[in-house]
Design a protein around this motif. Structure first.
Motif, PDB file in Angstrom:
ATOM      1  N   GLY A 368       0.818  -1.217   0.000  1.00  0.00           N
ATOM      2  CA  GLY A 368       0.000   0.000   0.000  1.00  0.00           C
ATOM      3  C   GLY A 368       0.849   1.264   0.000  1.00  0.00           C
ATOM      4  O   GLY A 368       2.038   1.240  -0.305  1.00  0.00           O
ATOM      5  N   ILE A 391       0.680  -9.357   1.243  1.00  0.00           N
ATOM      6  CA  ILE A 391      -0.057  -8.103   1.148  1.00  0.00           C
ATOM      7  C   ILE A 391       0.324  -7.226   2.338  1.00  0.00           C
ATOM      8  O   ILE A 391       0.281  -7.672   3.489  1.00  0.00           O
ATOM      9  CB  ILE A 391      -1.572  -8.370   1.105  1.00  0.00           C
ATOM     10  CG1 ILE A 391      -1.867  -9.129  -0.201  1.00  0.00           C
ATOM     11  CG2 ILE A 391      -2.369  -7.062   1.187  1.00  0.00           C
ATOM     12  CD1 ILE A 391      -3.260  -9.647  -0.317  1.00  0.00           C
ATOM     13  N   GLU A 393      -0.602  -3.549   3.851  1.00  0.00           N
ATOM     14  CA  GLU A 393      -1.557  -2.453   3.659  1.00  0.00           C
ATOM     15  C   GLU A 393      -0.941  -1.092   4.004  1.00  0.00           C
ATOM     16  O   GLU A 393       0.167  -1.007   4.544  1.00  0.00           O
ATOM     17  CB  GLU A 393      -2.826  -2.749   4.454  1.00  0.00           C
ATOM     18  CG  GLU A 393      -3.510  -4.000   3.895  1.00  0.00           C
ATOM     19  CD  GLU A 393      -4.856  -4.302   4.547  1.00  0.00           C
ATOM     20  OE1 GLU A 393      -5.209  -3.662   5.550  1.00  0.00           O
ATOM     21  OE2 GLU A 393      -5.534  -5.214   4.027  1.00  0.00           O
ATOM     22  N   ASP A 394      -1.712  -0.044   3.718  1.00  0.00           N
ATOM     23  CA  ASP A 394      -1.228   1.340   3.867  1.00  0.00           C
ATOM     24  C   ASP A 394      -0.618   1.598   5.250  1.00  0.00           C
ATOM     25  O   ASP A 394      -1.107   1.095   6.259  1.00  0.00           O
ATOM     26  CB  ASP A 394      -2.396   2.333   3.698  1.00  0.00           C
ATOM     27  CG  ASP A 394      -2.961   2.323   2.287  1.00  0.00           C
ATOM     28  OD1 ASP A 394      -2.331   1.745   1.380  1.00  0.00           O
ATOM     29  OD2 ASP A 394      -4.060   2.893   2.096  1.00  0.00           O
ATOM     30  N   ARG A 409      -0.580 -11.426   5.356  1.00  0.00           N
ATOM     31  CA  ARG A 409      -1.072 -10.056   5.206  1.00  0.00           C
ATOM     32  C   ARG A 409      -0.656  -9.224   6.408  1.00  0.00           C
ATOM     33  O   ARG A 409      -0.749  -9.669   7.545  1.00  0.00           O
ATOM     34  CB  ARG A 409      -2.601 -10.081   5.105  1.00  0.00           C
ATOM     35  CG  ARG A 409      -3.275  -8.704   5.145  1.00  0.00           C
ATOM     36  CD  ARG A 409      -4.786  -8.837   5.216  1.00  0.00           C
ATOM     37  NE  ARG A 409      -5.321  -9.443   4.008  1.00  0.00           N
ATOM     38  CZ  ARG A 409      -5.787  -8.752   2.957  1.00  0.00           C
ATOM     39  NH1 ARG A 409      -5.790  -7.430   2.976  1.00  0.00           N
ATOM     40  NH2 ARG A 409      -6.244  -9.391   1.920  1.00  0.00           N
ATOM     41  N   LYS A 412      -3.410  -2.552   7.970  1.00  0.00           N
ATOM     42  CA  LYS A 412      -3.210  -1.087   7.901  1.00  0.00           C
ATOM     43  C   LYS A 412      -2.514  -0.569   9.152  1.00  0.00           C
ATOM     44  O   LYS A 412      -2.936  -0.883  10.259  1.00  0.00           O
ATOM     45  CB  LYS A 412      -4.582  -0.426   7.863  1.00  0.00           C
ATOM     46  CG  LYS A 412      -5.033  -0.113   6.489  1.00  0.00           C
ATOM     47  CD  LYS A 412      -6.197   0.876   6.539  1.00  0.00           C
ATOM     48  CE  LYS A 412      -6.510   1.251   5.160  1.00  0.00           C
ATOM     49  NZ  LYS A 412      -7.551   1.028   4.440  1.00  0.00           N
ATOM     50  N   ASP A 428      -4.240  -4.902  12.002  1.00  0.00           N
ATOM     51  CA  ASP A 428      -4.143  -3.447  11.808  1.00  0.00           C
ATOM     52  C   ASP A 428      -3.640  -2.757  13.068  1.00  0.00           C
ATOM     53  O   ASP A 428      -4.048  -3.116  14.170  1.00  0.00           O
ATOM     54  CB  ASP A 428      -5.535  -2.835  11.534  1.00  0.00           C
ATOM     55  CG  ASP A 428      -6.120  -3.264  10.207  1.00  0.00           C
ATOM     56  OD1 ASP A 428      -5.477  -4.033   9.485  1.00  0.00           O
ATOM     57  OD2 ASP A 428      -7.256  -2.825   9.916  1.00  0.00           O
TER      58      ASP A 428
END
Ligand code: UD1
Ligand code: CA
Length: 452
Positions: A368, A391, A393-394, A409, A412, A428
């Motif tokens: 991300g 993956i 994320e941001d 993964r 975020k 996250d």
């Protein structure tokens, strides 16, 4: 018109198993240069005469608009053109090209075609300081009356500096008739295409000539020395075109373009860069010294530092790459991504403003925005049999020396502690760390060397 390309000769002086016309100039076989130039003239028939090296030439070159005619044995240039006759349209003229003369421009050929019109014989000639080895253009009262080969020429004829480049245009029905009358009663025992000139004169067909803009357009390749010379001429021409378009080249003698390079405004390229395939550099891109870039699009303002290797990749605006970065096929970087030294990226998408500045492998990953990938981070994308995606994320922060064992993964805003071996997803916004707790052993002593 018809085009016949002579490519049956063996090219003994190349000292190679590869047929001469398949040797690359600017990354592309000599013969492909000639075929591409011929295509630019939109011929109705395009016929390649091959012979030496067997079927490799038609196998490598095959395309729906080409016909191949085999010449075996190779009994001379006239005999070569005879092999094409069944494939030619008699209603239009025939242009003869050589498969080992790669740099003739379509402008010069068009000029030759224009001077031939529908019914004249037109020869592309050039004046050389040293005409040794070439067929000489013999004129009477300014008119061409014959071409005489070096080996058949008298001392007086050898003094002629106007030579036959070999490239000519002839009315096709006449050409057929003339070729049928050729004999091989000459110094080389060959059927000379050049003997059609005397036949045309006897038939009252006007023989005219045209000259190319530059001598290099007519230079052929017979040896590796000549191949290397033509490569430099060609590369210098490409460099000059880039300079004329406004590209800054640190040294026009030290750039190699083996394919197509298109540049926007204010692009600058330092020394010793190689561009292969199709490369697009948008406005303001700068390329540092010693980069190899193949099939890539580099967006405006991006800066590629020295010693990068980039292949099948897309690089976003204002990105900073290198020095010493390797972007492998399937790399897509968005704006302002930073990829630093000794970082390898493969088949991965990295969104805006993310950074991997030192010593990392990012493979089969989707990353991300604003992600920081620490030094020594590795995506373990391959289990020895299959590949899996990672993956990230941001706003995630990947601590140094982390292994991401895919499929996995990172959520975020997640943080991974340095040295983590991540085998399960990281949630996250939290710190995830896999690392033995640090301990200090009280009373421990260093070993000492045992005395004998
Ligand atoms: C030829 C010309 C000469 C000209 C010179 C320019 C003739 C008789 N002479 O001489 O006037 O100044 O080119 O370079 O035409 N080829 C075949 N089959 C053959 C023989 C040759 O396909 O049987 C091809 C070669 O692969 C090459 C081209 O024809 O691409 C020219 O052959 P080459 O033997 O180099 O001709 P030259 O003797 O140099
Ligand atoms: Ca030759």
């Amino acid at each position: 018109m018809n085009v016949v390309i002579l490519a049956a000769g063996m090219g003994k002086r190349m000292q190679s198993a590869l047929p001469k016309v398949l040797h690359p100039l600017a990354g592309k076989p000599l013969l492909s240069h000639v075929i591409d130039t011929a295509r630019g003239l939109s011929p109705s028939r395009l016929c390649v005469i091959y012979g030496h090296g067997g079927e490799i030439v038609p196998e490598r070159m095959q395309a729906s608009d080409l016909v191949f005619a085999k010449q075996e044995p190779q009994l001379g240039t006239g005999h070569a053109v005879m092999q094409a006759l069944p494939h030619l349209d008699e209603e239009v003229p025939t242009l003869v090209l050589y498969g080992d003369v790669p740099l003739t421009t379509s402008n010069s050929l068009q000029q030759l075609l224009d001077s031939a019109g529908k019914d004249k014989l037109a020869i592309l000639t050039v004046d050389l300081d040293d005409p040794t080895g070439y067929g000489r253009i013999v004129r009477q009262d300014g008119r061409i009356v014959s071409i005489v080969e070096q080996k058949d020429a008298s001392a007086e004829q050898r003094a002629i500096r106007e030579v036959n480049t070999g490239i000519l245009v002839a009315p096709t029905a006449k050409l057929k008739k003339w070729l049928a009358t050729l004999s091989n009663d000459n110094a080389q025992g060959e059927y000379y295409l050049t003997d059609i000139v005397a036949r045309a004169v006897a038939d009252d067909v006007p023989v005219v000539s045209a000259q190319p803009k530059a001598v290099w357009e007519t230079l052929g390749v017979n040896s590796k020395v000549q191949l290397a010379q033509l490569e430099r001429i060609h590369q210098r021409n490409i460099a000059d075109t880039l300079l004329e378009q406004g590209v800054t080249l640190a040294d026009p003698e030290r750039i190699d373009v083996r394919g197509s390079l298109s540049c926007g405004r204010d692009v600058s390229i330092d020394v010793n860069c190689v561009f292969e395939g199709r490369v697009e550099l948008e406005d303001g891109v700068s390329i540092g010294a010693n980069c190899v870039i193949k099939n890539a699009r580099i967006a405006r303002g991006a800066s590629i530092k020295p010693f990068c290797h980039i292949e099948d990749a897309v690089i976003g605006a204002d990105a900073e790459i290198g020095p010493y970065a390797r972007l492998r096929p399937g790399t897509e970087l968005a704006e302002e991504v930073h990829i630093g030294n000794f970082v390898e990226v493969k088949n991965s998408k990295i969104a805006a403003k993310s950074k991997a500045n030192h010593l990392a492998y990012v493979g089969d990953a989707t990353v991300g925005s604003r992600v920081n990938i620490g030094a020594g981070t590795i995506t373990c994308n391959y289990d020895g049999a299959n590949k899996f995606r990672t993956i990230i994320e941001d706003d995630a922060f990947i601590g140094s020396d982390t292994q991401l064992v895919a499929p996995v993964r990172v959520g975020k805003g997640a943080t991974l502690g340095a040295g983590t071996t991540l085998t399960k997803d990281a949630p996250d916004g939290k710190l995830t760390v896999s690392r033995a707790r640090q301990v200090t052993i009280e009373g421990w002593q260093r070993p000492v060397k045992i005395k004998k």
